[in-house]
Design an enzyme around this catalytic site. Sequence first.
Site, PDB file in Angstrom:
ATOM      1  N   PHE A  96       2.393   2.419   8.668  1.00  0.00           N
ATOM      2  CA  PHE A  96       2.224   2.016   9.917  1.00  0.00           C
ATOM      3  C   PHE A  96       2.953   0.876  10.298  1.00  0.00           C
ATOM      4  O   PHE A  96       3.452   0.145   9.666  1.00  0.00           O
ATOM      5  CB  PHE A  96       0.766   1.190   9.703  1.00  0.00           C
ATOM      6  CG  PHE A  96      -0.317   1.113  10.849  1.00  0.00           C
ATOM      7  CD1 PHE A  96       0.196   0.407  12.016  1.00  0.00           C
ATOM      8  CD2 PHE A  96      -1.072   2.026  11.360  1.00  0.00           C
ATOM      9  CE1 PHE A  96      -0.414   0.329  13.234  1.00  0.00           C
ATOM     10  CE2 PHE A  96      -1.965   2.065  12.543  1.00  0.00           C
ATOM     11  CZ  PHE A  96      -1.730   1.104  13.378  1.00  0.00           C
ATOM     12  N   PHE A 131      -3.593  -1.652   4.687  1.00  0.00           N
ATOM     13  CA  PHE A 131      -4.973  -1.883   3.854  1.00  0.00           C
ATOM     14  C   PHE A 131      -4.865  -0.959   2.776  1.00  0.00           C
ATOM     15  O   PHE A 131      -5.656  -1.197   1.775  1.00  0.00           O
ATOM     16  CB  PHE A 131      -5.896  -1.201   4.745  1.00  0.00           C
ATOM     17  CG  PHE A 131      -7.354  -1.423   4.211  1.00  0.00           C
ATOM     18  CD1 PHE A 131      -7.992  -0.275   3.586  1.00  0.00           C
ATOM     19  CD2 PHE A 131      -7.801  -2.447   4.477  1.00  0.00           C
ATOM     20  CE1 PHE A 131      -9.186  -0.511   2.978  1.00  0.00           C
ATOM     21  CE2 PHE A 131      -9.405  -2.680   3.801  1.00  0.00           C
ATOM     22  CZ  PHE A 131     -10.137  -1.606   3.313  1.00  0.00           C
ATOM     23  N   GLU A 132      -3.827   0.117   2.586  1.00  0.00           N
ATOM     24  CA  GLU A 132      -4.024   0.987   1.427  1.00  0.00           C
ATOM     25  C   GLU A 132      -2.730   0.406   0.275  1.00  0.00           C
ATOM     26  O   GLU A 132      -2.843   0.827  -1.046  1.00  0.00           O
ATOM     27  CB  GLU A 132      -3.458   2.535   1.636  1.00  0.00           C
ATOM     28  CG  GLU A 132      -4.440   3.342   2.376  1.00  0.00           C
ATOM     29  CD  GLU A 132      -4.867   2.582   3.682  1.00  0.00           C
ATOM     30  OE1 GLU A 132      -3.893   2.171   4.720  1.00  0.00           O
ATOM     31  OE2 GLU A 132      -6.002   3.079   4.198  1.00  0.00           O
ATOM     32  N   ALA A 154       3.514  -4.446   7.923  1.00  0.00           N
ATOM     33  CA  ALA A 154       3.540  -5.102   9.059  1.00  0.00           C
ATOM     34  C   ALA A 154       2.338  -4.813  10.014  1.00  0.00           C
ATOM     35  O   ALA A 154       1.940  -3.931  10.201  1.00  0.00           O
ATOM     36  CB  ALA A 154       4.524  -4.374  10.014  1.00  0.00           C
ATOM     37  N   THR A 160      -8.263  -5.969  19.116  1.00  0.00           N
ATOM     38  CA  THR A 160      -9.629  -6.001  18.638  1.00  0.00           C
ATOM     39  C   THR A 160      -9.213  -7.001  17.425  1.00  0.00           C
ATOM     40  O   THR A 160      -8.287  -7.371  16.990  1.00  0.00           O
ATOM     41  CB  THR A 160     -10.156  -4.647  18.112  1.00  0.00           C
ATOM     42  OG1 THR A 160      -9.451  -4.355  16.963  1.00  0.00           O
ATOM     43  CG2 THR A 160     -10.246  -3.811  19.301  1.00  0.00           C
ATOM     44  N   HIS A 162      -9.649  -5.872  14.456  1.00  0.00           N
ATOM     45  CA  HIS A 162      -9.273  -5.104  13.523  1.00  0.00           C
ATOM     46  C   HIS A 162      -8.020  -5.949  12.780  1.00  0.00           C
ATOM     47  O   HIS A 162      -8.131  -5.742  11.316  1.00  0.00           O
ATOM     48  CB  HIS A 162      -8.847  -3.707  13.906  1.00  0.00           C
ATOM     49  CG  HIS A 162      -8.799  -2.766  12.705  1.00  0.00           C
ATOM     50  ND1 HIS A 162      -7.445  -2.101  12.599  1.00  0.00           N
ATOM     51  CD2 HIS A 162      -9.503  -2.360  11.670  1.00  0.00           C
ATOM     52  CE1 HIS A 162      -7.771  -1.181  11.517  1.00  0.00           C
ATOM     53  NE2 HIS A 162      -8.921  -1.342  11.043  1.00  0.00           N
ATOM     54  N   PHE A 187       3.783 -10.528  -1.830  1.00  0.00           N
ATOM     55  CA  PHE A 187       3.290 -10.173  -0.674  1.00  0.00           C
ATOM     56  C   PHE A 187       4.475 -10.184   0.406  1.00  0.00           C
ATOM     57  O   PHE A 187       4.846 -11.345   1.009  1.00  0.00           O
ATOM     58  CB  PHE A 187       2.034 -11.365  -0.075  1.00  0.00           C
ATOM     59  CG  PHE A 187       1.376 -11.105   1.202  1.00  0.00           C
ATOM     60  CD1 PHE A 187       1.659 -11.925   2.234  1.00  0.00           C
ATOM     61  CD2 PHE A 187       0.702 -10.029   1.128  1.00  0.00           C
ATOM     62  CE1 PHE A 187       0.871 -11.754   3.500  1.00  0.00           C
ATOM     63  CE2 PHE A 187      -0.253  -9.891   2.518  1.00  0.00           C
ATOM     64  CZ  PHE A 187       0.146 -10.756   3.327  1.00  0.00           C
ATOM     65  N   ARG A 201      11.337 -10.635  12.504  1.00  0.00           N
ATOM     66  CA  ARG A 201      11.269 -10.897  11.013  1.00  0.00           C
ATOM     67  C   ARG A 201      11.830  -9.655   9.996  1.00  0.00           C
ATOM     68  O   ARG A 201      11.787  -9.808   9.054  1.00  0.00           O
ATOM     69  CB  ARG A 201       9.903 -11.358  10.681  1.00  0.00           C
ATOM     70  CG  ARG A 201       9.768 -12.775  11.323  1.00  0.00           C
ATOM     71  CD  ARG A 201       8.171 -13.046  11.336  1.00  0.00           C
ATOM     72  NE  ARG A 201       7.987 -14.484  11.824  1.00  0.00           N
ATOM     73  CZ  ARG A 201       8.363 -14.783  13.010  1.00  0.00           C
ATOM     74  NH1 ARG A 201       8.847 -14.067  13.902  1.00  0.00           N
ATOM     75  NH2 ARG A 201       8.169 -16.159  13.475  1.00  0.00           N
TER      76      ARG A 201
HETATM   77  N1  LIG Z   1      -3.219  -2.027  12.730  1.00  0.00           N
HETATM   78  C1  LIG Z   1      -2.499  -1.847  11.483  1.00  0.00           C
HETATM   79  C2  LIG Z   1      -2.708  -0.951  10.295  1.00  0.00           C
HETATM   80  N2  LIG Z   1      -3.750  -0.372  10.557  1.00  0.00           N
HETATM   81  C3  LIG Z   1      -4.354   0.611   9.571  1.00  0.00           C
HETATM   82  C4  LIG Z   1      -4.678   0.168   8.098  1.00  0.00           C
HETATM   83  O1  LIG Z   1      -3.823  -0.259   7.243  1.00  0.00           O
HETATM   84  C5  LIG Z   1      -5.438   1.395   7.479  1.00  0.00           C
HETATM   85  O2  LIG Z   1      -4.531   2.267   7.128  1.00  0.00           O
HETATM   86  C6  LIG Z   1      -6.455   2.097   8.188  1.00  0.00           C
HETATM   87  O3  LIG Z   1      -7.381   1.193   8.506  1.00  0.00           O
HETATM   88  C7  LIG Z   1      -7.249   3.058   7.399  1.00  0.00           C
HETATM   89  O4  LIG Z   1      -7.496   2.620   5.959  1.00  0.00           O
HETATM   90  N3  LIG Z   1      -1.972  -1.080   9.211  1.00  0.00           N
HETATM   91  C8  LIG Z   1      -0.851  -1.962   9.052  1.00  0.00           C
HETATM   92  O5  LIG Z   1      -0.154  -1.841   8.230  1.00  0.00           O
HETATM   93  N4  LIG Z   1      -0.773  -2.385  10.449  1.00  0.00           N
HETATM   94  C9  LIG Z   1      -1.330  -2.595  11.452  1.00  0.00           C
HETATM   95  O6  LIG Z   1      -0.903  -3.424  12.509  1.00  0.00           O
HETATM   96  C1  LIG Z   2      -3.726  -4.687  13.130  1.00  0.00           C
HETATM   97  C2  LIG Z   2      -4.528  -3.378  13.712  1.00  0.00           C
HETATM   98  O1  LIG Z   2      -5.199  -2.990  13.191  1.00  0.00           O
HETATM   99  C3  LIG Z   2      -4.213  -3.405  15.251  1.00  0.00           C
HETATM  100  O2  LIG Z   2      -2.907  -3.406  15.249  1.00  0.00           O
HETATM  101  C4  LIG Z   2      -5.042  -2.239  15.884  1.00  0.00           C
HETATM  102  O3  LIG Z   2      -5.033  -2.694  17.330  1.00  0.00           O
HETATM  103  P1  LIG Z   2      -6.260  -2.788  17.938  1.00  0.00           P
HETATM  104  O4  LIG Z   2      -7.035  -3.860  17.448  1.00  0.00           O
HETATM  105  O5  LIG Z   2      -5.817  -2.894  19.701  1.00  0.00           O
HETATM  106  O6  LIG Z   2      -7.172  -1.468  17.815  1.00  0.00           O
END
Ligand SMILES: Nc1c(NC[C@H](O)[C@H](O)[C@H](O)CO)[nH]c(=O)[nH]c1=O
Ligand SMILES: CC(=O)[C@@H](O)COP(=O)(O)O
Length: 230
Positions: A96, A131-132, A154, A160, A162, A187, A201
């Site tokens: 991602f 997340f994985e 990243a 949102t 999220h 990390f 960065r």
């Molecule tokens: N929004 C970002 C994500 N979202 C995806 C999650 O990491 C994960 O793959 C999904 O929720 C399914 O489990 N991941 C990033 O690495 N960076 C982001 O900005």
């Molecule tokens: C870090 C995220 O999950 C984010 O980039 C997803 O974008 P949104 O909050 O606009 O759905």
Amino acid sequence: MATTLARACCSTSFGLLDPASLVDSPRLLSSRVSFLGTPVKLNGRLASYQGASEHGGFLHTRRVSQRLQVSAAVKEVTGSLVKGAGLRFGVVVGRFNEIITKPLLAGALDAFYKHQVREEDIDVTWVPGSFEIPVVAQQLAMSKKYHAILCIGAVVRGATTHYDAVANSAASGIMSASLKSNVPCIFGVLTTENMEQAIDRAGGKAGNKGAEAAITALEMASLIQHHLVD
Ligand SMILES: Nc1c(NC[C@H](O)[C@H](O)[C@H](O)CO)[nH]c(=O)[nH]c1=O
Ligand SMILES: CC(=O)[C@@H](O)COP(=O)(O)O
């Protein structure tokens, strides 16, 4: 003189003692407190001692509640940044925002090579997102095939909340993988407010955080492998 010394240097390698007790027990003084050095006076009063201890280590003196605590030579260790050859690293990368994670990975690999880590000692695993990362980092760490695991991702804030779930889960999950496996999981996941901060960065004006995290992985791997493992 002994009284003065005892009153000034009242600690042992086992902690701070009342100077009076040392004066009354010269044997204790001779057996536990080892200090040599030049007395340093401030306003005519003994303030500290500087010099090398009998054991060759550096003498540490500091004023502790109006008394001097003098400890015997202190053993200090730190990981080497020049002995990367032979150390093995697992790298877990989130796909991602790969526009960011690819240059982070490139910076990390470059840093490893510059510190004598061999290509054949680095394994890279791609996962969908940050997340994985923890579950794979933990699996690699538990395999005992690697001296450290470097985690690269990243997480960029969107519209949102999220972002908070992903960033916090990645951080706590990677820490958990370290503690469960006793293998350092580093990390190297960016958590930024916007894409510009991430670009800065990943080789921009703020450097390459992937390279920095690789150096941290190297130091931790060396610290454990060269100093802490029996
Ligand atoms: N929004 C970002 C994500 N979202 C995806 C999650 O990491 C994960 O793959 C999904 O929720 C399914 O489990 N991941 C990033 O690495 N960076 C982001 O900005
Ligand atoms: C870090 C995220 O999950 C984010 O980039 C997803 O974008 P949104 O909050 O606009 O759905």
